[in-house]
Design an enzyme around this catalytic site. Structure first.
Site, PDB file in Angstrom:
ATOM      1  N   THR A   1       0.848  -1.195   0.000  1.00  0.00           N
ATOM      2  CA  THR A   1       0.000   0.000   0.000  1.00  0.00           C
ATOM      3  C   THR A   1       0.879   1.238   0.000  1.00  0.00           C
ATOM      4  O   THR A   1       1.746   1.382   0.861  1.00  0.00           O
ATOM      5  CB  THR A   1      -0.908  -0.006   1.245  1.00  0.00           C
ATOM      6  OG1 THR A   1      -1.823  -1.095   1.131  1.00  0.00           O
ATOM      7  CG2 THR A   1      -1.694   1.288   1.374  1.00  0.00           C
TER       8      THR A   1
ATOM      9  N   HIS B   1      -6.366 -11.252  -2.111  1.00  0.00           N
ATOM     10  CA  HIS B   1      -5.843 -10.910  -0.777  1.00  0.00           C
ATOM     11  C   HIS B   1      -6.636 -11.688   0.270  1.00  0.00           C
ATOM     12  O   HIS B   1      -7.729 -11.289   0.662  1.00  0.00           O
ATOM     13  CB  HIS B   1      -5.941  -9.412  -0.535  1.00  0.00           C
ATOM     14  CG  HIS B   1      -5.106  -8.921   0.622  1.00  0.00           C
ATOM     15  ND1 HIS B   1      -4.639  -9.765   1.602  1.00  0.00           N
ATOM     16  CD2 HIS B   1      -4.646  -7.676   0.939  1.00  0.00           C
ATOM     17  CE1 HIS B   1      -3.931  -9.054   2.487  1.00  0.00           C
ATOM     18  NE2 HIS B   1      -3.915  -7.792   2.101  1.00  0.00           N
TER      19      HIS B   1
ATOM     20  N   ASN C   1      -3.966 -11.093   6.406  1.00  0.00           N
ATOM     21  CA  ASN C   1      -3.863  -9.860   7.191  1.00  0.00           C
ATOM     22  C   ASN C   1      -5.170  -9.301   7.749  1.00  0.00           C
ATOM     23  O   ASN C   1      -5.295  -8.106   7.991  1.00  0.00           O
ATOM     24  CB  ASN C   1      -3.146  -8.771   6.382  1.00  0.00           C
ATOM     25  CG  ASN C   1      -1.668  -9.105   6.197  1.00  0.00           C
ATOM     26  OD1 ASN C   1      -1.141  -9.968   6.910  1.00  0.00           O
ATOM     27  ND2 ASN C   1      -1.001  -8.442   5.269  1.00  0.00           N
TER      28      ASN C   1
ATOM     29  N   TYR D   1      -8.173  -8.977   6.425  1.00  0.00           N
ATOM     30  CA  TYR D   1      -9.156  -8.317   5.556  1.00  0.00           C
ATOM     31  C   TYR D   1     -10.283  -9.314   5.255  1.00  0.00           C
ATOM     32  O   TYR D   1     -10.343 -10.391   5.855  1.00  0.00           O
ATOM     33  CB  TYR D   1      -8.464  -7.727   4.322  1.00  0.00           C
ATOM     34  CG  TYR D   1      -7.440  -6.693   4.752  1.00  0.00           C
ATOM     35  CD1 TYR D   1      -7.850  -5.496   5.326  1.00  0.00           C
ATOM     36  CD2 TYR D   1      -6.074  -6.952   4.673  1.00  0.00           C
ATOM     37  CE1 TYR D   1      -6.924  -4.560   5.785  1.00  0.00           C
ATOM     38  CE2 TYR D   1      -5.137  -6.028   5.129  1.00  0.00           C
ATOM     39  CZ  TYR D   1      -5.569  -4.828   5.687  1.00  0.00           C
ATOM     40  OH  TYR D   1      -4.651  -3.926   6.151  1.00  0.00           O
TER      41      TYR D   1
ATOM     42  N   ASN E   1      -4.527  -6.562  12.595  1.00  0.00           N
ATOM     43  CA  ASN E   1      -5.951  -6.268  12.409  1.00  0.00           C
ATOM     44  C   ASN E   1      -6.837  -7.063  13.366  1.00  0.00           C
ATOM     45  O   ASN E   1      -7.965  -7.425  13.031  1.00  0.00           O
ATOM     46  CB  ASN E   1      -6.385  -6.463  10.949  1.00  0.00           C
ATOM     47  CG  ASN E   1      -5.991  -5.270  10.093  1.00  0.00           C
ATOM     48  OD1 ASN E   1      -5.946  -4.128  10.564  1.00  0.00           O
ATOM     49  ND2 ASN E   1      -5.696  -5.519   8.831  1.00  0.00           N
TER      50      ASN E   1
HETATM   51  C1  PHB Z   1      -1.542  -1.326   5.117  1.00  0.00           C
HETATM   52  O1  PHB Z   1      -1.857  -0.500   4.264  1.00  0.00           O
HETATM   53  O2  PHB Z   1      -1.097  -1.020   6.215  1.00  0.00           O
HETATM   54  C2  PHB Z   1      -1.701  -2.733   4.795  1.00  0.00           C
HETATM   55  C3  PHB Z   1      -2.434  -3.088   3.702  1.00  0.00           C
HETATM   56  C4  PHB Z   1      -2.581  -4.411   3.387  1.00  0.00           C
HETATM   57  C5  PHB Z   1      -1.997  -5.366   4.170  1.00  0.00           C
HETATM   58  C6  PHB Z   1      -1.253  -5.035   5.258  1.00  0.00           C
HETATM   59  C7  PHB Z   1      -1.098  -3.701   5.581  1.00  0.00           C
HETATM   60  O3  PHB Z   1      -2.156  -6.648   3.855  1.00  0.00           O
END
Ligand code: PHB
Length: 360
Positions: A27, A178, A181, A183, A238
């Protein structure tokens, strides 16, 4: 001395790559937010072109819908303007001799109405994570999400399918779903975020159903050889947890294997943190999965060469090192010194800390 396999060509599914060094999804918050989260500015094109030494580039996370966005100025892949915006990026990477796939992303509950055009975040269950979002109005707690109805879940699967189709139209060589993490896909998989009582919750089979339906939709759209998925079985990032990660992710790996997808990209251990976390056997996953195993998290030159030579991984993805070293592959080849990344400019607008890291 023979060249380590790390620097030698291979295939990742249907994708021929010149080396086994992958640029991880990162990102960078530099899309054109005012005009609809559109990528493709000259600066964005330069950034990716500079990093085309990688055998494969995985794009920054690109949201499949407006409510799937969780950070400022991240690009999307659902509108025609976004598809057009990606084209000069994919073209520049191909002209430089590399390959690029789109990381298709829905953040689920990890967002705030300030980032989604006012829409309430969605998730498998109405469980509020202890996470803050950064918006144009500052730092805010993410709210309690709306628990998707069964019909709404099906609709999100279709958004991923459309994103995969859009990625190919934009010139990408494939997609990475994705699934890591914390999401949306990961929120369905792990019981800390999923307390549903329909076919998408409860048993391990049910919790993996959404991930597998997304995979199947993408495979139907663009072919298994152009689809991969990123997983992070042990990360707590997260506000994530699961009671039985080995059993859950072993089931998922076996199901993914049946589908013949190109790769699984594992974040080994804690995202951006310690690798020595117990609870999932990555070596088992490497043996069980017949496609490409992409390893990630804290690898250096020696670790990555060894991982490939020993057969523990087929490719290694680097994130922070690619931010600071556009010519990372050349530097690793000759064991040159590496630039240090500056976290203060990871998400800030403009060239600084983006396209101005020096090459050798
Ligand atoms: C972030 O933008 O902090 C971020 C985005 C996606 C990820 C991990 C961190 O999988």
């Amino acid at each position: 001395m023979t060249t380590p396999q790390l620097f030698q060509p291979t295939r990742i599914g249907d994708i021929e790559v010149t080396n086994r060094i992958v640029m991880a999804p990162l990102t960078r918050s530099r899309a054109d937010e005012a005009n609809g989260d559109i990528p493709g500015s000259t600066m964005n094109v330069d950034y990716y072109r500079q990093r085309s030494g990688a055998g494969l580039i995985i794009s920054e996370g690109t949201q499949v819908s407006p409510v799937g966005k969780g950070y400022m100025a991240t690009p999307g892949i659902y509108s025609e303007a976004q598809v057009e915006g990606w084209k000069p990026i994919t073209q520049a990477v191909h002209e430089a001799g590399s390959k690029i796939i789109a990381q298709i992303w829905h953040v689920g509950r990890i967002t705030h109405p300030d980032l989604t055009g006012g829409a309430q975040p969605v998730a498998p269950s109405a469980i509020q994570p202890k996470v803050v979002a950064y918006t144009n109005n500052g730092k805010v707690d993410v709210p309690v999400p709306h628990a998707l109805t069964t019909a709404e879940v099906k609709n999100v699967v279709q958004q991923f399918r459309q994103a995969a189709a859009n990625a190919i139209r934009a010139g990408f060589d494939g997609v990475e779903i994705h699934g890591a993490n914390g999401y949306l896909v990961d929120q369905f998989i792990r019981d800390g975020a999923n307390q549903r009582t329909d076919v998408y919750g409860g048993s391990i089979e049910n919790r993996c159903r959404f991930a597998l339906e997304v995979v199947d939709a993408c495979v139907a759209e663009i072919g298994a050889g152009r689809v991969g998925i990123r997983l992070s079985p042990l990360t707590t990032f997260n506000d994530m947890r699961d009671s039985h990660p080995q059993t859950v992710f072993a089931h998922l790996v076996e199901e993914l294997n049946k589908r013949g997808i190109a790769f699984i990209h594992f974040i080994e251990g804690e995202t951006g943190g310690p690798r020595d976390v117990t609870g999932f056997d990555y070596a088992w996953a490497r043996q069980a999965f017949k496609g490409t195993y992409i390893a990630n998290n804290g690898y250096n030159r020696e670790m990555s060469i060894n991982a490939i030579e020993s057969g523990r991984a087929d490719a290694v993805a680097f994130g922070r090192l690619f931010i600071a070293n556009p010519d990372l592959v050349e530097r690793l080849k000759i064991n040159a010194a590496l630039n240090e990344p500056n976290p203060k400019t990871f998400y800030t607008p403009g060239h600084v800390g983006y396209t101005d890291y020096p090459t050798l």
